[in-house]
Each structure stands twice: as C-alpha cells, then as structure tokens.
Write a protein that holds these residues in place. Sequence first.
Motif, PDB file in Angstrom:
ATOM      1  N   ALA A 189     -27.556-108.226  13.802  1.00  0.00           N
ATOM      2  CA  ALA A 189     -28.045-107.754  14.877  1.00  0.00           C
ATOM      3  C   ALA A 189     -27.475-106.386  15.230  1.00  0.00           C
ATOM      4  O   ALA A 189     -28.306-105.286  15.724  1.00  0.00           O
ATOM      5  N   PHE A 190     -26.303-106.120  15.057  1.00  0.00           N
ATOM      6  CA  PHE A 190     -25.665-104.677  15.417  1.00  0.00           C
ATOM      7  C   PHE A 190     -26.501-103.616  14.094  1.00  0.00           C
ATOM      8  O   PHE A 190     -26.767-102.766  14.668  1.00  0.00           O
ATOM      9  N   ALA A 191     -26.447-104.041  13.100  1.00  0.00           N
ATOM     10  CA  ALA A 191     -26.798-103.084  11.961  1.00  0.00           C
ATOM     11  C   ALA A 191     -28.359-102.839  12.309  1.00  0.00           C
ATOM     12  O   ALA A 191     -28.462-101.743  12.184  1.00  0.00           O
ATOM     13  N   ALA A 192     -28.954-103.793  12.518  1.00  0.00           N
ATOM     14  CA  ALA A 192     -30.627-103.559  12.782  1.00  0.00           C
ATOM     15  C   ALA A 192     -30.516-102.827  14.088  1.00  0.00           C
ATOM     16  O   ALA A 192     -31.689-101.734  14.350  1.00  0.00           O
ATOM     17  N   ALA A 193     -29.878-102.825  15.205  1.00  0.00           N
ATOM     18  CA  ALA A 193     -29.954-102.166  16.322  1.00  0.00           C
ATOM     19  C   ALA A 193     -29.487-100.555  16.137  1.00  0.00           C
ATOM     20  O   ALA A 193     -30.131 -99.779  16.703  1.00  0.00           O
ATOM     21  N   VAL A 194     -28.474-100.528  15.283  1.00  0.00           N
ATOM     22  CA  VAL A 194     -28.104 -99.083  15.022  1.00  0.00           C
ATOM     23  C   VAL A 194     -29.277 -98.186  14.241  1.00  0.00           C
ATOM     24  O   VAL A 194     -29.671 -97.251  14.630  1.00  0.00           O
ATOM     25  N   ASN A 195     -29.994 -99.104  13.260  1.00  0.00           N
ATOM     26  CA  ASN A 195     -31.123 -98.199  12.571  1.00  0.00           C
ATOM     27  C   ASN A 195     -32.375 -98.094  13.520  1.00  0.00           C
ATOM     28  O   ASN A 195     -32.856 -97.034  13.601  1.00  0.00           O
ATOM     29  N   GLU A 196     -32.555 -98.937  14.514  1.00  0.00           N
ATOM     30  CA  GLU A 196     -33.535 -98.716  15.522  1.00  0.00           C
ATOM     31  C   GLU A 196     -33.504 -97.582  16.432  1.00  0.00           C
ATOM     32  O   GLU A 196     -34.459 -96.649  16.273  1.00  0.00           O
ATOM     33  N   THR A 197     -32.342 -97.280  16.850  1.00  0.00           N
ATOM     34  CA  THR A 197     -32.349 -96.230  17.887  1.00  0.00           C
ATOM     35  C   THR A 197     -31.904 -94.971  16.991  1.00  0.00           C
ATOM     36  O   THR A 197     -32.122 -93.805  17.437  1.00  0.00           O
ATOM     37  N   SER A 199     -33.492 -94.227  14.252  1.00  0.00           N
ATOM     38  CA  SER A 199     -34.851 -93.711  13.911  1.00  0.00           C
ATOM     39  C   SER A 199     -35.666 -93.417  15.238  1.00  0.00           C
ATOM     40  O   SER A 199     -36.309 -92.378  15.087  1.00  0.00           O
ATOM     41  N   ARG A 200     -35.413 -94.069  16.165  1.00  0.00           N
ATOM     42  CA  ARG A 200     -36.192 -93.803  17.372  1.00  0.00           C
ATOM     43  C   ARG A 200     -35.577 -93.883  18.650  1.00  0.00           C
ATOM     44  O   ARG A 200     -35.493 -94.721  19.555  1.00  0.00           O
ATOM     45  N   PRO A 201     -34.511 -93.019  19.078  1.00  0.00           N
ATOM     46  CA  PRO A 201     -33.498 -92.825  19.885  1.00  0.00           C
ATOM     47  C   PRO A 201     -34.411 -92.702  21.295  1.00  0.00           C
ATOM     48  O   PRO A 201     -33.626 -93.265  22.279  1.00  0.00           O
ATOM     49  N   LEU A 233     -26.508 -98.520  21.317  1.00  0.00           N
ATOM     50  CA  LEU A 233     -25.841 -97.394  22.160  1.00  0.00           C
ATOM     51  C   LEU A 233     -25.132 -96.621  20.837  1.00  0.00           C
ATOM     52  O   LEU A 233     -25.364 -95.246  20.921  1.00  0.00           O
ATOM     53  N   ILE A 234     -24.398 -97.031  19.837  1.00  0.00           N
ATOM     54  CA  ILE A 234     -23.763 -96.201  18.807  1.00  0.00           C
ATOM     55  C   ILE A 234     -25.130 -95.668  18.296  1.00  0.00           C
ATOM     56  O   ILE A 234     -24.813 -94.329  17.440  1.00  0.00           O
ATOM     57  N   GLY A 235     -26.201 -96.199  17.684  1.00  0.00           N
ATOM     58  CA  GLY A 235     -27.263 -95.707  17.009  1.00  0.00           C
ATOM     59  C   GLY A 235     -27.807 -94.484  17.815  1.00  0.00           C
ATOM     60  O   GLY A 235     -27.948 -93.395  16.985  1.00  0.00           O
ATOM     61  N   ALA A 236     -27.946 -94.506  19.072  1.00  0.00           N
ATOM     62  CA  ALA A 236     -28.247 -93.244  20.055  1.00  0.00           C
ATOM     63  C   ALA A 236     -27.254 -92.313  19.780  1.00  0.00           C
ATOM     64  O   ALA A 236     -27.558 -91.150  19.612  1.00  0.00           O
TER      65      ALA A 236
END
Length: 296
Positions: A189-197, A199-201, A233-236
Amino acid sequence: MTTPDWIALDWGTTHLRGWAMSGSGAVLEERGSAKGMGTLSPDQFEPALREMCGDWLDHGPVPMIACGMVGARQGWVEATYSAVPCAPLASQLTQVPGGLDVSIIPGLSQAEPADVMRGEETQIAGFLALNPNWSGVLCLPGSHSKWAHVSAGEVVSFRSFMTGELFAALSAHTVLRHSVQGTDWKEEAFAAAVNETLSRPERLASSLFSIRAADLLHGHGSGVARARLSGLLIGAELAAAKPYWLGQQIGVIGAGDLAELYVRALAAQAAPATQADATAVTLAGLTAAWKQGITS
C-alpha cells in the motif's frame, strides 16, 4: 567521573542530547534529557543544561558547542542565519551569555523561495566531513524534511517540506484518525501510494479522503491506511523535490524506519540513495565546528 575537553549538544524542540567529548573528537559519555527547547523559557535553559551535564562540570566550565532549535528566535539565544550559497558552517558561533561557556551554530537561510533550517546544517557539515569532496543532494527526513543541493563544500540551495508534521496532524486531528491508529503496516500500500502522488500530486487532497472511505467500504484496516497515508505524503514530497533528486547522487540522513521509507521510495524511481546515520553525522558536524575553532 567523566572529565570532557568539550561538550557536544544537539538541542531540539522536544529533546536535548549531550556528549562528553575528548579533544580528538572521541565520545567519552552520552546523556539525554526530555527538556527540549519547546518546554523551556529563556531563563530555564542553563538550569536544564546543568542538570543534564552534572559531574561533567565538576571541575569548572567546559566549552560547549550546540546545534538545533536552541538557537531559534524562541530558544535560548537567537543565532542568526547564514545565507546560502555558503558552507554549512559558514558563520561564527553565537556565544550564550551567562555562567556556562556555550556557543550555538547558526542555521542557514534562503531568500527565494524563503526557507530556513536549524540543526540540519550541522548534519550536512558532518556528512561532508565523513565524505570529503561529495557533491549531490542530501535528503533529511523529519517533521520538516529538507532537500539540500550540495556542491564544492557548499549548500547551494534547499527546500523544506512539512511532510512529517502533516502526517502527525492528519493521523491525530482529522477523520483519518479513525483508520490509521496502531502500528500495522502494508508495504504494498505504501509503494502504490508513493507512485500515485508522484504521478498525480494534484490529487493529494482527494486521495487522502479515500483512505477513510476505503476503510469504511472495504475494511482495508489500519495497516493499509497508515502505509497509504505515509506513501501519499512522501510521494507528493518526492514529486515537488524532483528537480533536486532526479539524476543526482543522493544521500539520506536519518536512522530507522522513516529514512528507510525515503530510500525505498527513491529506489522505486531508479534513484538509489545512500543512507547515513543521523547521530553519526550530527556528532561529526559538531566536531568539525569544534576543530575549526569557530568562535565569536
């Protein structure tokens, strides 16, 4: 009984750490206190420091070098900022008046975009002392994460992100508190969320609410929710800091789970990072200040 040649201090908002040091920079003894800057008025700093040092001061005043929020405007004595680009230990130390021999390392400032740091400049100096001639980008995760571009021994520019503080606020003071309690963790879930934001912050605000909705509708549980909140949050942050880290040599300063999250998130973007222990580089930076003999 320990008799130090000098004392190294890392005095943050919530804690004080001190090390009795030899003249060569070896640690003789380590102590700590819960009396961080945020709990003290200006007249309480000296008593708090004397209490922690104890017998280190039995033979009279010992030179002390301090870094961190102790030098903030609301701290013991304000240590003015050094403006980047500059070396991380660019200015003279600020001497604290009173019965103890305490000097504070100034923080760094940036005019545009407006930014400041306190304590991290000492860690950057320590990292460079341990890694001579290193150039690249340093990430310092925390309540207010820092990304610093370092070249030729100078901090060229830096940016701060309130990622850690946002995580604390969202997990304790919003509707998400009902879903993220506990210590469970789902790495997927962490890895998917990082990629999500990453690519689309621009979808961050909506994605945050989906954490609660998915818990209610699908019973994802706290492990997924907590990991997803951290990842979003980290992805953003990584998306906003991409001009810093893309194609650069990267160092992540920090110990434990938080720093490792950044290392893993960067690795997933084909951006390998070297992790350095925060305590080791802090001590190396304080020792560098001591050896340079920066005095007011």
